[in-house]
Design a protein around this motif. Structure first.
Motif, PDB file in Angstrom:
ATOM      1  N   ASP A   1       0.817  -1.225   0.000  1.00 55.31           N
ATOM      2  CA  ASP A   1       0.000   0.000   0.000  1.00 55.31           C
ATOM      3  C   ASP A   1       0.845   1.267   0.000  1.00 55.31           C
ATOM      4  O   ASP A   1       0.361   2.340  -0.335  1.00 55.31           O
ATOM      5  CB  ASP A   1      -0.911   0.048   1.238  1.00 55.31           C
ATOM      6  N   LEU A   2       2.107   1.108   0.382  1.00 53.05           N
ATOM      7  CA  LEU A   2       2.975   2.266   0.483  1.00 53.05           C
ATOM      8  C   LEU A   2       2.984   3.069  -0.822  1.00 53.05           C
ATOM      9  O   LEU A   2       3.051   4.294  -0.810  1.00 53.05           O
ATOM     10  CB  LEU A   2       4.390   1.783   0.813  1.00 53.05           C
ATOM     11  N   LEU A   3       2.903   2.359  -1.958  1.00 51.72           N
ATOM     12  CA  LEU A   3       2.954   3.067  -3.240  1.00 51.72           C
ATOM     13  C   LEU A   3       1.619   3.051  -3.977  1.00 51.72           C
ATOM     14  O   LEU A   3       1.567   3.372  -5.161  1.00 51.72           O
ATOM     15  CB  LEU A   3       4.042   2.455  -4.143  1.00 51.72           C
ATOM     16  N   ASP A   4       0.548   2.656  -3.305  1.00 52.19           N
ATOM     17  CA  ASP A   4      -0.757   2.619  -3.970  1.00 52.19           C
ATOM     18  C   ASP A   4      -1.187   4.041  -4.327  1.00 52.19           C
ATOM     19  O   ASP A   4      -1.343   4.890  -3.448  1.00 52.19           O
ATOM     20  CB  ASP A   4      -1.787   1.986  -3.021  1.00 52.19           C
ATOM     21  N   PRO A   5      -1.369   4.311  -5.647  1.00 53.50           N
ATOM     22  CA  PRO A   5      -1.686   5.685  -6.047  1.00 53.50           C
ATOM     23  C   PRO A   5      -3.032   6.172  -5.479  1.00 53.50           C
ATOM     24  O   PRO A   5      -3.274   7.368  -5.407  1.00 53.50           O
ATOM     25  CB  PRO A   5      -1.736   5.624  -7.577  1.00 53.50           C
ATOM     26  N   ASN A   6      -3.899   5.236  -5.053  1.00 49.03           N
ATOM     27  CA  ASN A   6      -5.201   5.660  -4.529  1.00 49.03           C
ATOM     28  C   ASN A   6      -5.138   6.016  -3.048  1.00 49.03           C
ATOM     29  O   ASN A   6      -6.106   6.491  -2.472  1.00 49.03           O
ATOM     30  CB  ASN A   6      -6.242   4.554  -4.721  1.00 49.03           C
ATOM     31  N   ILE A   7      -3.998   5.720  -2.439  1.00 52.78           N
ATOM     32  CA  ILE A   7      -3.862   6.070  -1.023  1.00 52.78           C
ATOM     33  C   ILE A   7      -2.961   7.281  -0.930  1.00 52.78           C
ATOM     34  O   ILE A   7      -1.868   7.296  -1.502  1.00 52.78           O
ATOM     35  CB  ILE A   7      -3.244   4.894  -0.233  1.00 52.78           C
ATOM     36  N   ASP A   8      -3.412   8.309  -0.257  1.00 51.87           N
ATOM     37  CA  ASP A   8      -2.593   9.503  -0.162  1.00 51.87           C
ATOM     38  C   ASP A   8      -1.598   9.339   0.974  1.00 51.87           C
ATOM     39  O   ASP A   8      -1.916   9.585   2.136  1.00 51.87           O
ATOM     40  CB  ASP A   8      -3.475  10.734   0.049  1.00 51.87           C
ATOM     41  N   ILE A   9      -0.414   8.904   0.611  1.00 42.89           N
ATOM     42  CA  ILE A   9       0.565   8.518   1.619  1.00 42.89           C
ATOM     43  C   ILE A   9       0.956   9.684   2.516  1.00 42.89           C
ATOM     44  O   ILE A   9       1.261   9.536   3.684  1.00 42.89           O
ATOM     45  CB  ILE A   9       1.791   7.868   0.927  1.00 42.89           C
ATOM     46  N   GLU A  10       0.902  10.922   1.947  1.00 45.55           N
ATOM     47  CA  GLU A  10       1.301  12.078   2.767  1.00 45.55           C
ATOM     48  C   GLU A  10       0.431  12.216   4.005  1.00 45.55           C
ATOM     49  O   GLU A  10       0.868  12.703   5.038  1.00 45.55           O
ATOM     50  CB  GLU A  10       1.224  13.375   1.961  1.00 45.55           C
ATOM     51  N   ASP A  11      -0.851  11.829   3.892  1.00 43.18           N
ATOM     52  CA  ASP A  11      -1.746  11.977   5.032  1.00 43.18           C
ATOM     53  C   ASP A  11      -1.270  11.169   6.232  1.00 43.18           C
ATOM     54  O   ASP A  11      -1.475  11.530   7.387  1.00 43.18           O
ATOM     55  CB  ASP A  11      -3.172  11.513   4.663  1.00 43.18           C
ATOM     56  N   TYR A  12      -0.634  10.018   5.949  1.00 44.71           N
ATOM     57  CA  TYR A  12      -0.139   9.174   7.029  1.00 44.71           C
ATOM     58  C   TYR A  12       1.016   9.833   7.772  1.00 44.71           C
ATOM     59  O   TYR A  12       1.147   9.750   8.963  1.00 44.71           O
ATOM     60  CB  TYR A  12       0.428   7.864   6.476  1.00 44.71           C
TER      61      TYR A  12
END
Length: 502
Positions: A489-500
């Protein structure tokens, strides 16, 4: 009550080299000691200045490099004096340098920032051009106006840029690796970029980032040819802008890449004829690799270690650099690194008293942070020059100083083939052995993201395109947070990693 500061010893601060490391060092010293004279000794009539500096994130920085007449530096800092001369000799025991113009200068602290010079595949051949500085780039452009075919040897940044920019001329590009740009990229990133090479590039030129002062006409006669080859500062990431790199033929880009090979021998036309050798024609397509004899006569021929021979108008040697230490060695017992640079400790101090070094000439010999490595790049030249000045100042005043934060994490931003490229940490898994894994996300023609993971922690990353992930990734590498629970999930484009991770 404040301690009395020790009086400064005789002599002044002397910096050798007018590139980014030297100029940054001299500027920093001038700011720290406004009433002291700082002497900058440079063999070139122009110096390299950092302009449009932007701190992109905690460690990533962007800037342009501009050639300026040395008077501009003297106007900005009245206590900097620029001496345009090469160094003839250094007498470290006497704390003195002798310059080519016959003068001598006693220093209390000296910083050597004389850069590096191109490794030429062979010396003294008029058809072999080494590219490293703006002088040689102009020489190259002159040759190119008459060229139908050139050969590029090397696989670093300059070779990459050249190949992308040259139009109207056949290019045979010989690299010793499986894929292009191995200093910067793995095979995946190379594939991503190669597709851009083959697709036609749009005609829109980006606005030029800097004005240039070239050394044309300025004391050109004073520099004899022999000397001129060794001086000149390194090229920046957009050195080819404003040079029209167009050959004689009317087509945009014709590139043939020969991988896994090096130069075995170079023949001049006459020798080639006498030996009755046969050369290959420029391959029409990549699938048909059958041999056809080239009927055309070329000024120079290159035999590669894969047994192929190609004729061309000239050869560009873009095979890296060696630290420019020669002028300083005689009579001085410097410790040298394996790559031939002057060894420096974590205060940029060489093995000799009161002598510091920064930029391409030096070899970092401290125990580096696990996510930093030395590379001879503009960003590191600036950081090292700045930090060396801080260390020289602290030592003169008897203060102590901590290692600069920029050495915590390797971080570099540049442009290749018009893509923004950000390299962080151990971006190519340098030194991690087989104990690491890679995660990739790639959208053809748009972005390429690679992350290097070890034990659930991010150790490095390559970001090509406008990914907006550099700051997040920089933080993740610096704080070494355990990311195992995120998995793919770290690179999943649908997850906004910055929010984490803000």
């Amino acid at each position: 009550m404040e301690q009395a500061r020790p009086p400064l010893k005789v002599g002044k601060f002397v910096v050798v080299g007018g590139g980014i490391a030297g100029v940054t060092c001299a500027e920093q010293l001038a700011i720290n000691f406004p009433s002291e004279d700082i002497l900058l000794v440079t063999a070139s009539p122009v110096i390299k200045a950092v302009t449009n500096f932007k701190q992109v994130s905690k460690i990533l920085e962007e800037f342009d490099v501009e050639e300026q007449p040395s008077t501009m530096l003297e106007n900005r800092f009245p206590n900097i004096k620029v001496l345009e001369s090469g160094v003839k000799q250094l007498k470290s025991e006497e704390h003195c340098i002798f310059t080519e113009d016959g003068s001598q200068h006693v220093y209390k602290k000296l910083c050597l920032c004389a850069g590096a010079k191109p490794k030429l595949i062979c010396e003294g051949n008029p058809y072999v051009l080494g590219i490293r500085d703006t002088d040689s780039a102009q020489e190259f452009q002159k040759q190119l106006t008459k060229a139908k075919r050139i050969m590029i040897i090397g696989n670093g940044g300059i070779a990459l840029e050249l190949v992308y920019e040259i139009e109207g001329c056949e290019v045979i590009w010989a690299i010793k690796d499986k894929a292009i740009g191995n200093t910067f990229f793995d095979v995946g990133a190379a594939e991503f970029l190669t597709s851009k090479l083959i697709s036609e590039k749009p005609e829109t030129k980006i606005a030029h980032k800097r004005t240039r002062y070239t050394t044309e006409g300025m004391k050109k006669e004073a520099r004899t040819k022999g000397r001129a080859d060794n001086v000149g500062s390194a090229l920046g990431p957009d050195w080819h802008e404003g040079l029209s790199l167009k050959g004689t033929k009317e087509f945009a880009r014709k590139i043939h890449i020969e991988t896994m090979c090096e130069v075995k021998k170079i023949y001049l036309q006459e020798e080639f004829r006498i030996l009755k050798k046969k050369s290959w024609t420029f391959p029409k397509d990549h699938h048909n690799e059958s041999f056809k004899t080239d009927k055309e006569l070329w000024p120079v021929y290159v035999e590669l270690t894969n047994e192929k021979i190609y004729g061309c108008d000239f050869i560009v040697s873009a095979t890296g650099v060696t630290p420019n230490i020669e002028p300083f060695l005689s009579g001085n017992n410097f410790e040298l690194g394996e790559d031939g640079g002057l060894k420096v400790n974590d205060h940029m101090h060489t093995s000799l008293p009161d002598i510091y070094a920064a930029g391409d000439i030096c070899t970092a010999s401290w125990q580096p942070s696990p996510v930093w490595q030395q590379m001879r790049l503009w960003t590191q030249a600036r950081q090292m020059g700045w930090y060396a000045a801080k260390c020289m100042a602290a030592a003169s005043l008897g203060d102590s100083i901590d290692m600069d934060f920029s050495f915590e994490l390797f971080a570099h931003v540049t442009k290749f083939f018009n893509y923004k490229v950000v390299l962080l940490g151990k971006y190519n898994a340098q030194g991690l052995g087989s104990d690491h894994e890679l995660m990739l996300r790639c959208t053809k023609g748009q972005e390429y993201i690679k992350v290097v993971m070890q034990n659930g922690r991010m150790m490095g990353a390559v970001l090509i395109g406008e990914t907006d992930l550099e700051e997040t990734f920089e933080n993740l590498i610096l704080n070494q947070m355990d990311l195992s629970s995120y998995g793919e999930d770290l690179l999943d484009p649908n997850i906004d990693i910055e929010d984490y991770f803000d």
